[in-house]
Design a protein around this motif. Structure first.
Motif, PDB file in Angstrom:
ATOM      1  N   ASP A 208       0.613  -1.209  -0.212  1.00  0.00           N
ATOM      2  CA  ASP A 208       0.044  -0.050  -0.108  1.00  0.00           C
ATOM      3  C   ASP A 208       0.759   1.077   0.097  1.00  0.00           C
ATOM      4  OD1 ASP A 208      -1.791   2.045   1.294  1.00  0.00           O
ATOM      5  OD2 ASP A 208      -3.056   0.784   0.941  1.00  0.00           O
ATOM      6  N   GLU A 209       0.356   2.272  -0.717  1.00  0.00           N
ATOM      7  CA  GLU A 209       1.110   3.442  -0.819  1.00  0.00           C
ATOM      8  C   GLU A 209       1.311   4.133   0.641  1.00  0.00           C
ATOM      9  OE1 GLU A 209      -2.737   6.069  -2.484  1.00  0.00           O
ATOM     10  OE2 GLU A 209      -0.994   5.799  -3.743  1.00  0.00           O
ATOM     11  N   LEU A 210       0.399   4.058   1.345  1.00  0.00           N
ATOM     12  CA  LEU A 210       0.466   4.630   2.709  1.00  0.00           C
ATOM     13  C   LEU A 210       1.605   4.002   3.325  1.00  0.00           C
ATOM     14  CD1 LEU A 210      -3.525   4.856   3.754  1.00  0.00           C
ATOM     15  CD2 LEU A 210      -1.826   6.655   3.028  1.00  0.00           C
ATOM     16  N   LYS A 217       8.276   8.828   6.820  1.00  0.00           N
ATOM     17  CA  LYS A 217       8.148   9.624   8.050  1.00  0.00           C
ATOM     18  C   LYS A 217       9.013   9.181   9.306  1.00  0.00           C
ATOM     19  CE  LYS A 217       4.710  11.389  11.199  1.00  0.00           C
ATOM     20  NZ  LYS A 217       3.381  11.509  11.457  1.00  0.00           N
ATOM     21  N   THR A 218       8.954   7.756   9.409  1.00  0.00           N
ATOM     22  CA  THR A 218       9.347   7.018  10.380  1.00  0.00           C
ATOM     23  C   THR A 218      11.253   6.865  10.336  1.00  0.00           C
ATOM     24  OG1 THR A 218       7.768   5.441  10.614  1.00  0.00           O
ATOM     25  CG2 THR A 218       9.872   4.585  11.721  1.00  0.00           C
ATOM     26  N   PRO A 222      14.400  11.221   2.559  1.00  0.00           N
ATOM     27  CA  PRO A 222      13.965  11.966   1.531  1.00  0.00           C
ATOM     28  C   PRO A 222      13.354  10.971   0.257  1.00  0.00           C
ATOM     29  CG  PRO A 222      16.337  11.873   1.373  1.00  0.00           C
ATOM     30  CD  PRO A 222      15.830  11.177   2.645  1.00  0.00           C
ATOM     31  N   ALA A 223      13.732   9.484   0.349  1.00  0.00           N
ATOM     32  CA  ALA A 223      13.213   8.888  -0.655  1.00  0.00           C
ATOM     33  C   ALA A 223      13.444   7.312   0.069  1.00  0.00           C
ATOM     34  CB  ALA A 223      14.002   8.882  -1.931  1.00  0.00           C
ATOM     35  N   ILE A 224      12.650   6.414  -0.517  1.00  0.00           N
ATOM     36  CA  ILE A 224      12.788   4.959  -0.087  1.00  0.00           C
ATOM     37  C   ILE A 224      12.667   4.116  -1.301  1.00  0.00           C
ATOM     38  CG2 ILE A 224      10.373   4.863   0.127  1.00  0.00           C
ATOM     39  CD1 ILE A 224      10.739   3.129   2.402  1.00  0.00           C
ATOM     40  N   PHE A 239       9.737  11.881  -0.908  1.00  0.00           N
ATOM     41  CA  PHE A 239       8.827  12.502   0.264  1.00  0.00           C
ATOM     42  C   PHE A 239       8.001  13.283  -0.682  1.00  0.00           C
ATOM     43  CE2 PHE A 239       7.458  15.695   3.260  1.00  0.00           C
ATOM     44  CZ  PHE A 239       7.016  14.697   4.237  1.00  0.00           C
ATOM     45  N   ASP A 240       8.286  13.936  -1.517  1.00  0.00           N
ATOM     46  CA  ASP A 240       7.434  15.105  -2.353  1.00  0.00           C
ATOM     47  C   ASP A 240       6.317  14.128  -3.309  1.00  0.00           C
ATOM     48  OD1 ASP A 240       9.242  17.264  -1.743  1.00  0.00           O
ATOM     49  OD2 ASP A 240      10.213  17.095  -3.809  1.00  0.00           O
ATOM     50  N   ASP A 241       6.609  12.924  -3.447  1.00  0.00           N
ATOM     51  CA  ASP A 241       5.480  12.026  -4.011  1.00  0.00           C
ATOM     52  C   ASP A 241       4.578  11.652  -3.091  1.00  0.00           C
ATOM     53  OD1 ASP A 241       7.005  11.988  -6.395  1.00  0.00           O
ATOM     54  OD2 ASP A 241       8.200  10.144  -5.888  1.00  0.00           O
ATOM     55  N   VAL A 242       4.754  11.630  -1.581  1.00  0.00           N
ATOM     56  CA  VAL A 242       3.727  11.304  -0.939  1.00  0.00           C
ATOM     57  C   VAL A 242       2.982  12.233  -0.046  1.00  0.00           C
ATOM     58  CG1 VAL A 242       4.632   8.849  -0.673  1.00  0.00           C
ATOM     59  CG2 VAL A 242       5.454  10.701   0.994  1.00  0.00           C
ATOM     60  N   ILE A 243       3.640  13.742  -0.211  1.00  0.00           N
ATOM     61  CA  ILE A 243       3.289  14.473   0.784  1.00  0.00           C
ATOM     62  C   ILE A 243       1.779  14.813   0.641  1.00  0.00           C
ATOM     63  CG2 ILE A 243       3.716  16.368  -1.025  1.00  0.00           C
ATOM     64  CD1 ILE A 243       4.763  18.162   1.741  1.00  0.00           C
ATOM     65  N   ASP A 244       1.308  14.783  -0.707  1.00  0.00           N
ATOM     66  CA  ASP A 244      -0.328  15.141  -0.648  1.00  0.00           C
ATOM     67  C   ASP A 244      -1.115  14.014  -0.245  1.00  0.00           C
ATOM     68  OD1 ASP A 244       0.134  17.511  -2.006  1.00  0.00           O
ATOM     69  OD2 ASP A 244       0.035  16.342  -4.174  1.00  0.00           O
ATOM     70  N   LEU A 245      -0.464  12.839  -0.203  1.00  0.00           N
ATOM     71  CA  LEU A 245      -1.104  11.531   0.432  1.00  0.00           C
ATOM     72  C   LEU A 245      -1.004  11.683   2.031  1.00  0.00           C
ATOM     73  CD1 LEU A 245      -1.996   8.773  -0.676  1.00  0.00           C
ATOM     74  CD2 LEU A 245       0.190   8.095  -0.011  1.00  0.00           C
ATOM     75  N   VAL A 246       0.050  12.139   2.213  1.00  0.00           N
ATOM     76  CA  VAL A 246       0.121  12.339   3.745  1.00  0.00           C
ATOM     77  C   VAL A 246      -0.880  13.210   4.423  1.00  0.00           C
ATOM     78  CG1 VAL A 246       1.434  13.050   5.744  1.00  0.00           C
ATOM     79  CG2 VAL A 246       2.556  11.797   4.074  1.00  0.00           C
ATOM     80  N   GLU A 247      -1.149  14.541   3.548  1.00  0.00           N
ATOM     81  CA  GLU A 247      -2.080  15.469   3.869  1.00  0.00           C
ATOM     82  C   GLU A 247      -3.643  14.950   3.855  1.00  0.00           C
ATOM     83  OE1 GLU A 247      -1.281  18.670   1.183  1.00  0.00           O
ATOM     84  OE2 GLU A 247       0.311  19.535   2.474  1.00  0.00           O
ATOM     85  N   GLU A 248      -3.879  14.129   2.829  1.00  0.00           N
ATOM     86  CA  GLU A 248      -4.921  13.495   2.697  1.00  0.00           C
ATOM     87  C   GLU A 248      -5.399  12.537   3.651  1.00  0.00           C
ATOM     88  OE1 GLU A 248      -5.461  11.674  -1.283  1.00  0.00           O
ATOM     89  OE2 GLU A 248      -5.001  13.444  -2.380  1.00  0.00           O
ATOM     90  N   GLU A 249      -4.544  11.839   4.015  1.00  0.00           N
ATOM     91  CA  GLU A 249      -4.597  11.061   5.231  1.00  0.00           C
ATOM     92  C   GLU A 249      -5.020  11.427   6.516  1.00  0.00           C
ATOM     93  OE1 GLU A 249      -2.455   6.927   7.165  1.00  0.00           O
ATOM     94  OE2 GLU A 249      -1.286   8.417   6.404  1.00  0.00           O
ATOM     95  N   ALA A 250      -4.074  12.613   6.706  1.00  0.00           N
ATOM     96  CA  ALA A 250      -4.396  13.371   7.949  1.00  0.00           C
ATOM     97  C   ALA A 250      -5.690  13.998   7.967  1.00  0.00           C
ATOM     98  CB  ALA A 250      -3.282  14.377   8.380  1.00  0.00           C
ATOM     99  N   THR A 251      -6.124  14.468   7.058  1.00  0.00           N
ATOM    100  CA  THR A 251      -7.525  15.115   6.787  1.00  0.00           C
ATOM    101  C   THR A 251      -8.582  14.123   6.959  1.00  0.00           C
ATOM    102  OG1 THR A 251      -6.809  16.816   4.977  1.00  0.00           O
ATOM    103  CG2 THR A 251      -9.123  16.371   5.530  1.00  0.00           C
ATOM    104  N   GLU A 252      -8.549  12.885   6.440  1.00  0.00           N
ATOM    105  CA  GLU A 252      -9.399  11.831   6.621  1.00  0.00           C
ATOM    106  C   GLU A 252      -9.404  11.185   8.127  1.00  0.00           C
ATOM    107  OE1 GLU A 252      -8.616   8.811   3.897  1.00  0.00           O
ATOM    108  OE2 GLU A 252      -8.933   9.902   1.903  1.00  0.00           O
ATOM    109  N   THR A 253      -8.129  11.281   8.480  1.00  0.00           N
ATOM    110  CA  THR A 253      -8.157  10.773  10.106  1.00  0.00           C
ATOM    111  C   THR A 253      -8.978  11.866  10.889  1.00  0.00           C
ATOM    112  OG1 THR A 253      -6.042   9.771   9.751  1.00  0.00           O
ATOM    113  CG2 THR A 253      -6.784  10.239  12.111  1.00  0.00           C
TER     114      THR A 253
END
Length: 456
Positions: A208-210, A217-218, A222-224, A239-253
Motif C-alpha cells: 500500500d502506498e500509505l 516519516k518513521t 527523502p526517498a525510499i 517524500f514529495d511524491d507522498v506529501i499530498d497523500l500524507v495530507e489527505e490521510e491526515a484530513t481523513e483521520t
C-alpha cells in the motif's frame, strides 16, 4: 492586480501582450493566477507560455486541474507536454482522466514513455508501484567511493533526485543506500559496501502506498527504495511524491475522529453522480423527491379547505398566506445551505450537531420575533384595525415567529437526518422541508386566526 491585467489581456487583439505578461510571472504565482481565470481562458493563457515555463507551471497544478487543462488542449500540444513529465506524474494525471482520453494520450507517447506508463499502470491502484519514480541513481556495492562520485558527477538527474544513492549488487538486488555527503567525506578508495545504510528499509511495489509514506516519516528519509517480489530495485518514492497523500490521510483521520468522514465521502459520491453522472440518474432521483412536494401541495390544499369557514369570515387573512409560507421557506433554505457548507468545510460534526442545532433554533427564534413584530404591526395597521379585526395583527405576528423558528429547525436538522438514514440530502432535504413547513405553517396560522378572532 497582476491577475486582472493578465485576465484582461486574454483577448484576440492583445495576446502578444498577454504572452509577455504571462512569461514574466514566476511559475508558482502563475499557477494561482491561472486558476482564478475562467476555464475558457485558462487553456489560451497556458498556450502562450514558453515550453520550459509551461512544463514548470503544469507540474505545480493538482492532478484534477491538470486533467481539466489537458481536455481543453489539442493532442500535439499534450503529447509534447506529457513527454516532459516524470512517469509517476503522468500516471497520476491519467488516473484523473476518462479512460478513452487516457488510452488516446498513452498511444501518442514515445515507445519509451509508453512502456514506462504501462509498467506503473500494471500495479494495483493505491499501491507503491503506481507512485514510484523510474529516475534514480544506483551504484554497485563493489564500487569505490571515487567511482561513485564520478557517477554522481556524470548523472543528468536533478539535485532532488540525488538525495539518496541506492546500492545494488551484480544481480540488481537492493543492498541499501548511501548519502552524497557520506561520499564526500569518505576516502575515494573505500568500498561502497563499507558505507551502506538502510539495508532493510525498502518497500514492495505491491505494498500500500500509505506504507511508503509511513516509512519515509518513521526513518526521516527523502526517498525510499521500491523493490519487486524478489527484492530487485525497480524504483523509488520520494517524500514529495507522498506529501499530498500524507495530507489527505491526515484530513481523513481528523474527519473520521470528528465523525463526519464517512458522511463526507458518501456526500461527495452523491454530488459526483448528480453533477457528472447519467441524466437519467439525476431525473429519477430528483423526481422522486419532487413527488413528495406534489403530495405536500395536496395536503396544504386540504388545510386550506379545512379552514374554509375561517377564510370566509376573515377574508383579509388570505392576504398574508404567501407571507407566512415564503418566509418560512426562505429561512429553511438559508439554514440548509449553511448546514451543507458547514459540513463540507468540517465546521459541523455529529458530536457537535446538537449544539449547532440549538444555536440555529435560537437564531431562528430571534429573527422570528423581530420579523414577526414588524409583520404583525403592518398587518394590524393595514388589514386588522380598518376591518375591525385587530386580532389579525397578533395572529400574523405570532404565526410568523413560529414559522421562522420552525424553518430554522427544519433547515438545520433535515439534511443531517437525510444523511443518517442514507438519503442524498441535496435533492431530498428541500422537498421535505417545503412540505412540512407549508403544512404546519398554514395549520398554525389558520388555527391562530380562528382562535383569536373567535371562529369555531
Amino acid at each position: 492586480m497582476r491577475q486582472n491585467v493578465l485576465n484582461d489581456l486574454l483577448q484576440p487583439f492583445a495576446l502578444e501582450a498577454a504572452k509577455k505578461e504571462a512569461n514574466s510571472i514566476a511559475p508558482a504565482e502563475l499557477v494561482q493566477l491561472l486558476m482564478e481565470i475562467e476555464p475558457s481562458k485558462r487553456a489560451i493563457a497556458f498556450r502562450l507560455l514558453d515550453k520550459d515555463k509551461a512544463i514548470r507551471v503544469f507540474e505545480y497544478l493538482r492532478p484534477d486541474d491538470q486533467a481539466e487543462l489537458i481536455q481543453a488542449m489539442e493532442s500535439p500540444e499534450i503529447s509534447a507536454l506529457l513527454e516532459e513529465l516524470d512517469v509517476d506524474d503522468r500516471v497520476r494525471l491519467f488516473e484523473e482522466l476518462p479512460a478513452k482520453v487516457t488510452k488516446r494520450l498513452i498511444a501518442g507517447l514515445s515507445p519509451q514513455a509508453r512502456a514506462a506508463v504501462n509498467l506503473l499502470l500494471g500495479y494495483p491502484e493505491g499501491s507503491a508501484g503506481r507512485l514510484m519514480n523510474l529516475r534514480f541513481l544506483t551504484v554497485r556495492s563493489t564500487a569505490t567511493v571515487g567511482a561513485a562520485l564520478a557517477t554522481v558527477r556524470e548523472s543528468t538527474l536533478e539535485p532532488s533526485e540525488l538525495a539518496l544513492i541506492f546500492v545494488i549488487d551484480e544481480a540488481r538486488y537492493y543492498r541499501g543506500f548511501v548519502r552524497p555527503v557520506q561520499l564526500l567525506k569518505a576516502d575515494p578508495s573505500q568500498l561502497i559496501a563499507d558505507l551502506l545504510d538502510g539495508e532493510t528499509i525498502a518497500i514492495s511495489a505491491t505494498d500500500d502506498e500509505l506504507r511508503a509514506a509511513k516509512l519515509l516519516k518513521t526513518y526521516d528519509l527523502p526517498a525510499i527504495a521500491v523493490v519487486d517480489s524478489e527484492g530487485r530495485l525497480i524504483g523509488d518514492i520520494t517524500f514529495d511524491d507522498v506529501i499530498d497523500l500524507v495530507e489527505e490521510e491526515a484530513t481523513e483521520t481528523i474527519l473520521e475522529q470528528a465523525g463526519v468522514g464517512s458522511l463526507l465521502n458518501r456526500d461527495r459520491g452523491w454530488s459526483e453522480k448528480l453533477v457528472r453522472g447519467p441524466s437519467l440518474y439525476s431525473i429519477r432521483l430528483r423526481i422522486i423527491f419532487l413527488i413528495v412536494t406534489l403530495i405536500g401541495g395536496f395536503l396544504v390544499g386540504g388545510v386550506i379547505e379545512r379552514f374554509e369557514e375561517t377564510l370566509e369570515a376573515v377574508v383579509a387573512a388570505a392576504i398574508f398566506i404567501p407571507l407566512v409560507m415564503d418566509m418560512g421557506g426562505n429561512v429553511g433554505t438559508q439554514s440548509s445551505t449553511i448546514f451543507a457548507r458547514g459540513l463540507a468545510w468540517s465546521q459541523i460534526s455529529p458530536p457537535q450537531f446538537m449544539a449547532y442545532l440549538f444555536r440555529e433554533v435560537r437564531i431562528g427564534l430571534v429573527m422570528g420575533l423581530i420579523l414577526g413584530s414588524i409583520a404583525g404591526g403592518v398587518a394590524y395597521l393595514w388589514q386588522g384595525e380598518p376591518n375591525g379585526i385587530p386580532q389579525l395583527g397578533l395572529a400574523v405576528g405570532v404565526a410568523l415567529t413560529m414559522v421562522i423558528t420552525l424553518g430554522s429547525f427544519l433547515g438545520a436538522s433535515l439534511p443531517m437526518v437525510m444523511l443518517r438514514v442514507g438519503f442524498d440530502h441535496g435533492p431530498a432535504a428541500d422537498p421535505f422541508l417545503t412540505t412540512i413547513k407549508d403544512f404546519l405553517g398554514l395549520l398554525i396560522y389558520f388555527s391562530l386566526v380562528g382562535w383569536l378572532v373567535g371562529i369555531a
